[in-house]
Scaffold this active site. Structure first.
Site, PDB file in Angstrom:
ATOM      1  N   LYS A 143       0.889  -0.779   0.243  1.00 35.33           N
ATOM      2  CA  LYS A 143       0.125  -0.227  -0.115  1.00 35.33           C
ATOM      3  C   LYS A 143       0.950   0.932  -0.071  1.00 35.33           C
ATOM      4  O   LYS A 143       0.245   2.461  -0.416  1.00 35.33           O
ATOM      5  CB  LYS A 143      -0.428  -0.452   1.128  1.00 35.33           C
ATOM      6  CG  LYS A 143      -1.499   1.470   1.307  1.00 35.33           C
ATOM      7  CD  LYS A 143      -2.529   1.007   2.438  1.00 35.33           C
ATOM      8  CE  LYS A 143      -3.216   2.451   2.547  1.00 35.33           C
ATOM      9  NZ  LYS A 143      -4.687   2.628   3.679  1.00 35.33           N
ATOM     10  N   HIS A 282     -11.661 -26.443 -35.558  1.00 30.53           N
ATOM     11  CA  HIS A 282     -12.573 -26.077 -34.996  1.00 30.53           C
ATOM     12  C   HIS A 282     -13.423 -26.563 -33.375  1.00 30.53           C
ATOM     13  O   HIS A 282     -14.380 -27.043 -33.272  1.00 30.53           O
ATOM     14  CB  HIS A 282     -13.462 -25.598 -36.205  1.00 30.53           C
ATOM     15  CG  HIS A 282     -13.661 -24.532 -36.654  1.00 30.53           C
ATOM     16  ND1 HIS A 282     -13.516 -22.995 -37.041  1.00 30.53           N
ATOM     17  CD2 HIS A 282     -13.049 -24.977 -38.316  1.00 30.53           C
ATOM     18  CE1 HIS A 282     -13.186 -22.682 -37.686  1.00 30.53           C
ATOM     19  NE2 HIS A 282     -12.490 -23.539 -38.494  1.00 30.53           N
ATOM     20  N   ASN A 422     -24.337 -32.557 -31.131  1.00 31.30           N
ATOM     21  CA  ASN A 422     -24.860 -34.012 -30.883  1.00 31.30           C
ATOM     22  C   ASN A 422     -23.809 -34.760 -31.844  1.00 31.30           C
ATOM     23  O   ASN A 422     -23.770 -34.517 -33.443  1.00 31.30           O
ATOM     24  CB  ASN A 422     -26.811 -34.391 -31.838  1.00 31.30           C
ATOM     25  CG  ASN A 422     -27.868 -33.821 -31.192  1.00 31.30           C
ATOM     26  OD1 ASN A 422     -27.542 -33.957 -29.892  1.00 31.30           O
ATOM     27  ND2 ASN A 422     -28.788 -33.015 -31.698  1.00 31.30           N
ATOM     28  N   ARG A 442     -30.291 -35.133 -34.377  1.00 35.14           N
ATOM     29  CA  ARG A 442     -29.088 -36.588 -33.891  1.00 35.14           C
ATOM     30  C   ARG A 442     -29.792 -37.172 -35.099  1.00 35.14           C
ATOM     31  O   ARG A 442     -28.590 -37.455 -35.859  1.00 35.14           O
ATOM     32  CB  ARG A 442     -29.514 -37.023 -32.977  1.00 35.14           C
ATOM     33  CG  ARG A 442     -28.531 -38.467 -32.722  1.00 35.14           C
ATOM     34  CD  ARG A 442     -29.161 -39.290 -31.182  1.00 35.14           C
ATOM     35  NE  ARG A 442     -28.679 -38.307 -30.740  1.00 35.14           N
ATOM     36  CZ  ARG A 442     -27.616 -37.847 -30.162  1.00 35.14           C
ATOM     37  NH1 ARG A 442     -26.383 -37.908 -30.139  1.00 35.14           N
ATOM     38  NH2 ARG A 442     -26.973 -36.685 -29.056  1.00 35.14           N
TER      39      ARG A 442
END
Ligand SMILES: NC(=O)c1ncn([C@@H]2O[C@H](COP(=O)(O)O)[C@@H](O)[C@H]2O)c1NC=O
Length: 518
Positions: A143, A282, A422, A442
């Protein structure tokens, strides 16, 4: 007294260190430069042993070190000396009135709380290693960086020696040291707060009331996910070492996306006991394979989707052989990460100027995964920790004849958890041949996996990361000639799905465990 750079001469130093490394040399250098040393118990003993005169803290405070060292420096004569702002005449006058002399330098290292916890020590011992006086002094000195320099690590001692030569620390140096000191204290307090939350006030569900992240910046990256986004890499002292600590042997600097993909690849490749290669684009696999050696695993992983593998990130869970390196060098690849490289492999890979070659520390799954959301953070135990359903002995045969050799199903089931949901993954002979990832239904994932397999689904096996909500996704696989499927089961329409499998003459196992990955 101060110079243009805000240098302040070092006349009096307080040294109280747990880590005594380099102490004799430091004490000698300070004494040699005419600095008066004040010190605590065994630090003072170490300084005396080095033949350097030292004033004991008790002689400053007039109060003995007491309560087994719980009270040593916690005294106004110490803290006023650290906190007096010598830019203010009033502070100087008050010190003079009280007979307190100011410090210009604090050298501190705290009790090893984290190390004690990590050693498996009992509760009493850990509590005793919570440093009280050290952090109080460090906070005070930090400080008061306007006039005091605070050094909190042996690694910073060379800075002290330079400062002695240069007439003291500059203001910029004191500011930087103060910032570092507050980081050290914060990290220390996070460790204490995490431990006390977990041990003194345990949650019956195992989730402590407090979780802290004391991250340290390791690198500033060129940009983030896109060029207009600024980005940096921070290290987490609470995490087992991983990709963030990887050593780069060659190539362009790592980008944000390189780290994201390399993490996905490293995690996928290390999911296997056999030599395994994962090729990622990716954050999704465009090929994962196992084989008796890494060169073959790489050929098989690459063959899954050579178009997508262009510009990919490759991870391997064994040393990269020269043979594999030659194969990789022929393909445009952004990053390769491995635990090590055989002699000559790095030289072969280095022919590619930009290829980033990384050596990562031994794989350890993250104990917990964090995901920021607006206003908070979601935390979960990693899917890599004790996921049930991996052992085919626990699977339930729900359609068709049992497969004689379950290895491809086991491989597909293991690989599918590295695919974003999925996920449908088609595999042959320890290699993916078609991966359908990241679709919002899916059946589209199944279509994508089949399309990518380019006819190789006939006679192959497939894994689905979650149950088939309808028979349609399974039927896509069956029509492509997939002979066996592994999936968690658990849909309200399981009966329909099982009936479709039976109608197609397809074998199907339920694992009872789901591997969503978002
Ligand atoms: N209680 C106190 O007043 C106090 N003042 C300094 N310490 C710590 O005592 C250690 C140094 O003690 P010694 O010089 O006796 O080895 C340092 O790690 C320092 O952070 C203290 N110990 C614990 O809180």
């Amino acid at each position: 007294m101060s110079s243009a750079q805000g240098r302040r001469p070092i006349r009096r130093a307080l040294i109280s260190v747990y880590d005594k490394t380099g102490l004799p040399e430091l004490a000698k250098a300070l004494h040699g430069a005419g600095v008066e040393l004040v010190s605590t118990g065994s630090t003072a003993a170490g300084i005396e042993a080095a033949g350097v005169p030292v004033t004991r803290v008790e002689d400053v405070t007039g109060f003995p070190e007491t309560l087994d060292g719980r009270v040593k420096t916690l005294h106004p004569a110490i803290h006023a000396g650290l906190l007096a702002d010598l830019r203010l005449p009033a502070h100087e006058a008050q010190l003079a009135e009280l007979g307190v002399r100011p410090f210009d330098l604090l050298v501190s290292s705290l009790y090893p709380f984290r190390e004690t916890v990590d050693s498996g020590a009992g509760e009493e011992e850990c509590v005793e290693q919570i440093d009280i006086g050290g952090p109080a002094m460090v906070r005070g000195a930090a400080k008061n960086h306007a006039t005091v320099a605070v050094v909190t690590s042996v690694s910073l001692y060379p800075m002290i020696l330079e400062a002695l030569d240069g007439g003291g620390f500059t203001l910029a140096q004191r500011r930087s040291l103060a910032a570092r000191a507050f980081m050290d204290i914060a990290e220390y307090d996070i460790a204490v707060a995490q431990w006390t939350a977990a041990v003194l006030d345990p949650d019956p569900r195992g989730w402590p009331a407090f979780a802290g992240l004391g991250l340290r910046r390791a690198d500033v990256l060129r940009y983030g996910e896109n060029p207009h986004q600024q980005a940096a890499l921070y290290l987490n002292p609470d995490s087992p070492p991983g990709l963030a600590q990887a050593e780069q042997l060659h190539g362009k600097e790592m980008s944000y996306n390189n780290y994201v993909d390399a993490e996905a690849a490293w995690r996928a490749a290390n999911d296997f006991g056999d030599p395994a290669v994962a090729i990622i684009k990716h954050a999704n696999p465009c090929g994962i394979a196992v084989a008796p050696d890494v060169a073959e695993a790489h050929r098989k992983a690459h063959a899954c989707d050579p178009v997508s593998a262009y510009g990919g990130v490759i991870a391997v869970n064994r040393a990269v052989s020269v043979e594999m390196a030659k194969q990789v060098a022929d393909i445009f690849t952004e990053v390769i990460v491995a635990p090590s490289y055989d002699d000559g492999a790095v030289e072969v890979l280095s022919a590619k100027k930009n290829l980033r070659i990384l050596v990562a520390p031994p794989w350890q799954p993250l104990p917990a995964e964090w995901r920021p959301i607006g206003g908070g953070v979601l935390v979960q135990i990693s899917d890599r920790i004790d996921a049930p359903g991996d052992d085919p002995a626990t699977w339930r045969l729900v359609a068709g004849e049992p497969v004689a050799d379950p290895r491809d199903l086991v491989f597909a089931w293991r690989a599918v958890r590295s695919v974003k949901s999925n996920a449908i993954l088609v595999a042959v002979d320890g290699a993916t041949v078609g991966v359908g990832m990241g679709q919002v239904n899916r059946v589209d994932s199944a279509r994508l996996a089949v399309a990518r397999s380019n006819g190789r689904a006939a006679g192959a096996v497939a894994a689905s990361d979650a149950f088939f909500p309808f028979a349609d996704g399974l039927q896509v696989l069956a029509e492509a000639g997939v002979r066996a499927v592994v999936q968690p089961g658990g849909s309200v329409r399981d009966e329909e799905v099982v009936a479709a499998a039976n109608a197609a003459g397809l074998t199907m196992y339920f694992t009872g465990t789901r591997h969503f990955f978002h």
